[in-house]
Design a protein around this motif. Structure first.
Motif, PDB file in Angstrom:
ATOM      1  N   SER A 131      -1.723  16.613  -5.036  1.00  0.00           N
ATOM      2  CA  SER A 131      -1.560  16.575  -3.584  1.00  0.00           C
ATOM      3  C   SER A 131      -2.852  16.252  -2.847  1.00  0.00           C
ATOM      4  O   SER A 131      -2.828  15.870  -1.674  1.00  0.00           O
ATOM      5  N   SER A 132      -3.984  16.387  -3.539  1.00  0.00           N
ATOM      6  CA  SER A 132      -5.278  16.094  -2.909  1.00  0.00           C
ATOM      7  C   SER A 132      -5.665  14.628  -3.064  1.00  0.00           C
ATOM      8  O   SER A 132      -6.693  14.199  -2.537  1.00  0.00           O
ATOM      9  N   ARG A 133      -4.867  13.862  -3.789  1.00  0.00           N
ATOM     10  CA  ARG A 133      -5.189  12.469  -4.079  1.00  0.00           C
ATOM     11  C   ARG A 133      -4.217  11.554  -3.326  1.00  0.00           C
ATOM     12  O   ARG A 133      -3.001  11.730  -3.390  1.00  0.00           O
ATOM     13  N   ARG A 134      -4.760  10.559  -2.638  1.00  0.00           N
ATOM     14  CA  ARG A 134      -3.947   9.666  -1.818  1.00  0.00           C
ATOM     15  C   ARG A 134      -3.781   8.316  -2.536  1.00  0.00           C
ATOM     16  O   ARG A 134      -4.765   7.641  -2.809  1.00  0.00           O
ATOM     17  N   VAL A 135      -2.529   7.984  -2.811  1.00  0.00           N
ATOM     18  CA  VAL A 135      -2.206   6.755  -3.518  1.00  0.00           C
ATOM     19  C   VAL A 135      -1.602   5.758  -2.532  1.00  0.00           C
ATOM     20  O   VAL A 135      -0.793   6.128  -1.674  1.00  0.00           O
ATOM     21  N   SER A 157       0.014  12.113  -2.352  1.00  0.00           N
ATOM     22  CA  SER A 157       0.255  11.642  -0.994  1.00  0.00           C
ATOM     23  C   SER A 157       0.371  10.128  -1.053  1.00  0.00           C
ATOM     24  O   SER A 157      -0.578   9.439  -1.426  1.00  0.00           O
ATOM     25  N   CYS A 158       1.536   9.590  -0.698  1.00  0.00           N
ATOM     26  CA  CYS A 158       1.828   8.182  -0.959  1.00  0.00           C
ATOM     27  C   CYS A 158       1.969   7.365   0.322  1.00  0.00           C
ATOM     28  O   CYS A 158       2.532   7.821   1.321  1.00  0.00           O
ATOM     29  N   ALA A 159       1.464   6.142   0.256  1.00  0.00           N
ATOM     30  CA  ALA A 159       1.597   5.188   1.357  1.00  0.00           C
ATOM     31  C   ALA A 159       1.849   3.811   0.774  1.00  0.00           C
ATOM     32  O   ALA A 159       1.564   3.540  -0.402  1.00  0.00           O
TER      33      ALA A 159
END
Length: 308
Positions: A131-135, A157-159
């Motif tokens: 959850s601390s890593r943004r993909v 965390s996805c975008a």
């Protein structure tokens, strides 16, 4: 009315077996055996013959055996002949597997531990929650949209970014040039899955790397033409990027002296992130032939103006 397959003959033999089960009444030929060329209505090819319409004067559809069409010489294909790229579950599943493996290997410091094993080094590193890593996925076509839910399931965390606005549950979606900067700024692990077109060639360059958070990682599973190799090497060497997974290159294979082979911050694979699977590919092609006969739109129909 017949079908011709022009690609890897070993896979072609598998295609023939599955095709006979699905469409037993349609003759199936593997290049260079084409039967009566005047009977050929459908061609599945990685690269069509240079004299396409001379070789197959009654051709109705060109099926590409890959998910992209950037390798095709479109100059040999008349505008009246529809081109259908491969949209099949085997390609999608393979890409989801590879991208998940790549993201998790970066997230869990797998390369570091492999190196430590060789050095007999028992050093533990802090485990960060997903959850601390943004993909971020660059490209929200069928592959990008399949990859994101799997990564969401781990808590990342996805975008996603695409040329035109899209929506996905639980995914922050960005669109167009105006929103690219905001997308990159919030992305710790970037996955490139856009089609290769004139507008996306060289998109993975110094300017893009500088727009990512310092120490971000990049995974290129699009095409080799997306990546400016010297810019990637510079970004890895100066700390702008921490790691890169590279599955596609220009040229392929890379020369033996190329620095990607030995760079400590690069994982290199030989264009194997995903492959067309004969059984599911035949299912997709047969389904499209039936759609065509029914007057329904085919899935994967290429828009030549967009290039995909």
């Amino acid at each position: 009315m017949s079908f011709v397959y022009k690609a890897d003959p070993v896979r072609g033999a598998e295609w023939a077996e599955f095709f006979a089960r699905k469409m037993p009444d349609m003759p199936f030929h593997i290049w260079p055996d084409v039967g009566d060329a005047r009977d050929v209505r459908y061609l599945a090819a990685w690269q069509p013959p240079a004299n396409l319409m001379t070789d197959f004067p009654n051709l109705e559809v060109l099926f590409c055996t890959g998910a992209g069409i950037d390798h095709l010489d479109l100059s040999v294909v008349p505008d009246a002949i529809p081109i259908v790229r491969m949209v099949e579950t085997g390609i999608v599943s393979g890409m989801v597997e590879y991208v998940t493996l790549a993201v998790l290997s970066i997230h869990r410091d797998w390369k570091t531990y492999l190196e430590q094993q060789r050095e007999r080094d028992w050093t533990a590193h802090r485990v960060r929650p997903a959850s601390s890593r943004r993909v971020g996925v660059l490209g929200l076509g069928s592959l990008g949209r399949a990859v994101l839910p799997r990564l969401q399931s781990f808590g990342f965390s996805c975008a996603g970014w695409s040329r035109f606005p899209q929506q996905m549950d639980g995914v922050d979606c960005y669109a167009g040039a105006d929103e690219m900067g905001a997308f990159l700024k919030r992305t710790d692990i970037l996955i490139c899955l856009v089609p290769l077109t004139d507008s996306t060639r060289g998109i993975l360059d110094k300017r893009l790397f500088d727009a990512l958070p310092r120490g971000a990682a990049v995974i290129n599973v699009g095409r080799g033409g997306h990546l400016v190799q010297d810019d990637l090497l510079q970004a890895l060497n100066d700390g702008t990027l921490s790691y890169a997974v590279v599955d596609v290159c220009e040229p392929e294979p890379l020369p033996r002296h190329h620095p990607f082979w030995t760079h400590p911050k690069v994982t290199l694979t030989p264009h194997i992130a995903s492959m067309t699977q004969p059984e599911t590919a035949v299912e997709a092609v047969v389904a499209n032939i039936r759609r065509l006969k029914e007057g329904s739109p085919m899935i994967g129909l290429v828009d030549s103006a967009r290039g995909y």
